[in-house]
Design a protein around this motif. Sequence first.
Motif, PDB file in Angstrom:
ATOM      1  N   ILE A  18       0.862  -1.184   0.000  1.00 19.61           N
ATOM      2  CA  ILE A  18       0.000   0.000   0.000  1.00 19.61           C
ATOM      3  C   ILE A  18       0.896   1.230   0.000  1.00 19.61           C
ATOM      4  N   GLN A  19       0.633   2.136  -0.922  1.00 20.56           N
ATOM      5  CA  GLN A  19       1.426   3.356  -1.012  1.00 20.56           C
ATOM      6  C   GLN A  19       0.507   4.565  -1.193  1.00 20.56           C
ATOM      7  N   TYR A  20       0.802   5.642  -0.446  1.00 20.69           N
ATOM      8  CA  TYR A  20       0.098   6.919  -0.592  1.00 20.69           C
ATOM      9  C   TYR A  20       1.094   7.950  -1.108  1.00 20.69           C
ATOM     10  N   ARG A  21       0.701   8.659  -2.140  1.00 19.54           N
ATOM     11  CA  ARG A  21       1.517   9.757  -2.666  1.00 19.54           C
ATOM     12  C   ARG A  21       0.707  11.049  -2.475  1.00 19.54           C
ATOM     13  N   VAL A  22       1.243  11.980  -1.690  1.00 16.04           N
ATOM     14  CA  VAL A  22       0.547  13.235  -1.406  1.00 16.04           C
ATOM     15  C   VAL A  22       1.312  14.372  -2.077  1.00 16.04           C
ATOM     16  N   LYS A  23       0.640  15.076  -2.956  1.00 14.22           N
ATOM     17  CA  LYS A  23       1.263  16.182  -3.689  1.00 14.22           C
ATOM     18  C   LYS A  23       0.595  17.494  -3.307  1.00 14.22           C
ATOM     19  N   LEU A  24       1.418  18.504  -3.043  1.00 13.68           N
ATOM     20  CA  LEU A  24       0.903  19.834  -2.696  1.00 13.68           C
ATOM     21  C   LEU A  24       0.550  20.557  -3.996  1.00 13.68           C
ATOM     22  N   THR A  25      -0.630  20.293  -4.502  1.00 15.34           N
ATOM     23  CA  THR A  25      -0.983  20.713  -5.858  1.00 15.34           C
ATOM     24  C   THR A  25      -1.245  22.201  -5.987  1.00 15.34           C
ATOM     25  N   PHE A  32      -4.881  19.229  -1.851  1.00 13.31           N
ATOM     26  CA  PHE A  32      -3.882  18.165  -1.907  1.00 13.31           C
ATOM     27  C   PHE A  32      -4.342  17.136  -2.937  1.00 13.31           C
ATOM     28  N   GLU A  33      -3.413  16.605  -3.693  1.00 17.10           N
ATOM     29  CA  GLU A  33      -3.726  15.531  -4.632  1.00 17.10           C
ATOM     30  C   GLU A  33      -3.114  14.243  -4.091  1.00 17.10           C
ATOM     31  N   VAL A  34      -3.940  13.213  -3.936  1.00 19.33           N
ATOM     32  CA  VAL A  34      -3.496  11.970  -3.317  1.00 19.33           C
ATOM     33  C   VAL A  34      -3.657  10.823  -4.305  1.00 19.33           C
ATOM     34  N   THR A  35      -2.618   9.993  -4.400  1.00 18.50           N
ATOM     35  CA  THR A  35      -2.678   8.771  -5.198  1.00 18.50           C
ATOM     36  C   THR A  35      -2.428   7.590  -4.271  1.00 18.50           C
ATOM     37  N   ARG A 102      -7.195   7.705  -7.210  1.00 17.92           N
ATOM     38  CA  ARG A 102      -6.808   9.110  -7.165  1.00 17.92           C
ATOM     39  C   ARG A 102      -7.953   9.951  -6.592  1.00 17.92           C
ATOM     40  N   TYR A 103      -7.584  10.961  -5.831  1.00 16.43           N
ATOM     41  CA  TYR A 103      -8.602  11.868  -5.297  1.00 16.43           C
ATOM     42  C   TYR A 103      -7.935  13.150  -4.824  1.00 16.43           C
ATOM     43  N   GLN A 104      -8.754  14.161  -4.601  1.00 21.66           N
ATOM     44  CA  GLN A 104      -8.280  15.425  -4.064  1.00 21.66           C
ATOM     45  C   GLN A 104      -8.887  15.654  -2.685  1.00 21.66           C
ATOM     46  N   VAL A 105      -8.123  16.340  -1.850  1.00 27.52           N
ATOM     47  CA  VAL A 105      -8.595  16.710  -0.518  1.00 27.52           C
ATOM     48  C   VAL A 105      -8.606  18.233  -0.431  1.00 27.52           C
ATOM     49  N   TYR A 106      -9.780  18.773  -0.201  1.00 28.64           N
ATOM     50  CA  TYR A 106      -9.915  20.218   0.004  1.00 28.64           C
ATOM     51  C   TYR A 106      -9.512  20.525   1.438  1.00 28.64           C
ATOM     52  N   ALA A 107      -8.464  21.335   1.603  1.00 30.90           N
ATOM     53  CA  ALA A 107      -7.848  21.539   2.912  1.00 30.90           C
ATOM     54  C   ALA A 107      -7.990  22.993   3.350  1.00 30.90           C
ATOM     55  N   TRP A 108      -9.075  23.287   4.017  1.00 27.98           N
ATOM     56  CA  TRP A 108      -9.304  24.660   4.481  1.00 27.98           C
ATOM     57  C   TRP A 108      -9.880  24.672   5.903  1.00 27.98           C
ATOM     58  N   GLY A 173       9.998  13.367   0.468  1.00 17.28           N
ATOM     59  CA  GLY A 173      10.475  12.073   0.018  1.00 17.28           C
ATOM     60  C   GLY A 173       9.634  10.935   0.551  1.00 17.28           C
ATOM     61  N   ARG A 174      10.278   9.822   0.867  1.00 17.71           N
ATOM     62  CA  ARG A 174       9.580   8.585   1.220  1.00 17.71           C
ATOM     63  C   ARG A 174       9.564   8.370   2.734  1.00 17.71           C
TER      64      ARG A 174
END
Length: 629
Positions: A18-25, A32-35, A102-108, A173-174
């Motif tokens: 299981i891997q989560y990739r979090v990108k500060l889009t 946040f964009e999460v894969t 894939r999904y996005q998280v609205y962070a406010w 990083g990881r």
Amino acid sequence: MTLFASRPQAAIADAFSIQYRVKLTDPHAHVFEVTLTIERPDPAGQTLALPKWIPGSYLIRDFAKHLNRLSARTHDARPLAITPLDAAHWQIEPTEGPVEVRYQVYAWDLSVRGAHFDATHAFFNGTSVFLAVEGQRDQPVEVILEPGQQAFQSDWQVATTLPALATNAQGFGRFQARNYWDLIEYPVEIGTFQCLEFEACGIAHQAVFTGKIEWDRVDTEQLKADLTRICETELTLFGTPWPIERYLFQVMVTASDYGGLEHLDSTALMISRDDLPYLGRKTVYPDAYLNFLELCSHEYFHTWNVKRIQPQVYQRPSLTEPVYTRQLWWFEGITSFYDLNILWRAGILSAEQYLTRLSKEMTKVYRLPGRFQQSVAESSVLTWTKFYQQDENAPNAIVNYYTKGALIALGLDLTLRRDTQGKLSLDDVLLALWRDYGRTGAGLGEGEIEQVCERVSGLDLSDFFARYLDGTEDLPFEALFASVGIEFRLRAPSHLKDMGGHLGDEDDLEAPFEAPLVLGANFVQTEHHTLKVRHIWQEQAAVNAGLAPNDELIALNGFKIESLSRLETYLSRHQPGDTLSCHYFRRDELHTTDLTLMPPPQDRVSLRYHDSNDQPSEEWTPWPMRSRN
């Protein structure tokens, strides 16, 4: 500045399924964009879940409402249907081989509980960002944090205790976690921040401060020294082996916020910038700064009491439904007792200052009639509704298991000391729980803490718990404090903002002072220069006159009342029994009523030495305390 995130640790697993990739889009869209990659999904159709609540905060928050653009596909990019099952669960259609979600998280949500992302920083808790892979929550997971592409993010750094595998100089990083429950214990702060580093009992500690701060005006040496003393006092109390190898305070500084949330080896805090210790202040420990230190003490104490000594029902919950326990009187109440007590043990507060702040904490309970309507045990069970969703009638209907729980802890400590002739204290119960439950990982069943108290002390405490934990009686503090040479008494307020404590000579029973008349209501100032009723106390003047929450007080006897000071000045001209005409707005309608003044209640706590002429020596303590190695 060296952050924890840049210190790689040994890999937990050879490979991660299981891997989560979090990108500060997009900081401007707060996204946040999460894969999520699942190597071995359930062939019958993989179910995913996002928590509805976060451990330590007992309210259904439905974090999924901030999750958008959810999609799934196979490793060769074939789209897969993903169906919502309810507000927190989704199911992917059956497939063979790896799946990418894939999904996005609205962070406010600028709080310690959720996720927040803008041009100043990024912060998130795992419960807001990481979908759980049902049936595989026990599996080790890998997390990849990717920086954003905005120019102002080029110097952002990562501050987290999430175990690192391989990171760059900025901390991106990881990372890894042993399982899903472990994963959500590591909040992540990203941005440019001020950092303090210190050691406590040889353990590396960091405090990172995010927000707009005049850092060159902050007394960082005093702050570092005080945090060190707090942490070392608590570490010494519980003794070795230490449960942590490092610790991180993540502090968000704003204009007026205050709060904290505990984690395994870190805490997320929010404070007002006025809570920081500034150079040139008149006193070393102004009240606002002490509030911050007490918050740090509280959340750090949770490292043992909550995160490791914990109820059975809090061990690996699904986080999609409430869990109920009557034990929060211990986990929050006892922690609230110790958070202030630790400041005294650490030498930050003198004995006299400790008694003053303790008086004010006790006053918070004695001012509220709801303590006679609800037991602390019931307050714990109903925390999901009555405590975390308080309405305007809360002071009359509920009791706070933090503050009243702290009073039970205080009463229990004094009872143990008195009835064992000073041989035992609450420390002994705490350390027994740490030895038998915290270190072993065993969860506490309902009623088990009370049994431990009796087993450790050798006392029959059934009446104590029946009356003060399951019942609604006030604890017998007059007798309990007398056993350690302290006078406890309830007095009337000296002014409308009086929150308790010893007043001095005028507090003597033989020399009563003139107390202000109070209306039995809390007011807030409005922009229209009126006083809006926030809470009403039952059986006091305001409610007897028919006033209600949200009413706006306009005038008394034809005189405009535009502020609390004006109200206090006007009431000082009158006596109990006087009847005043009262004009007020309810919504947009003007009303008139008669308001009959009543004597002020005796609900402010005063603690002082029995002989007020005696001043304590440097060695004097409120009552004997012992620390253990």
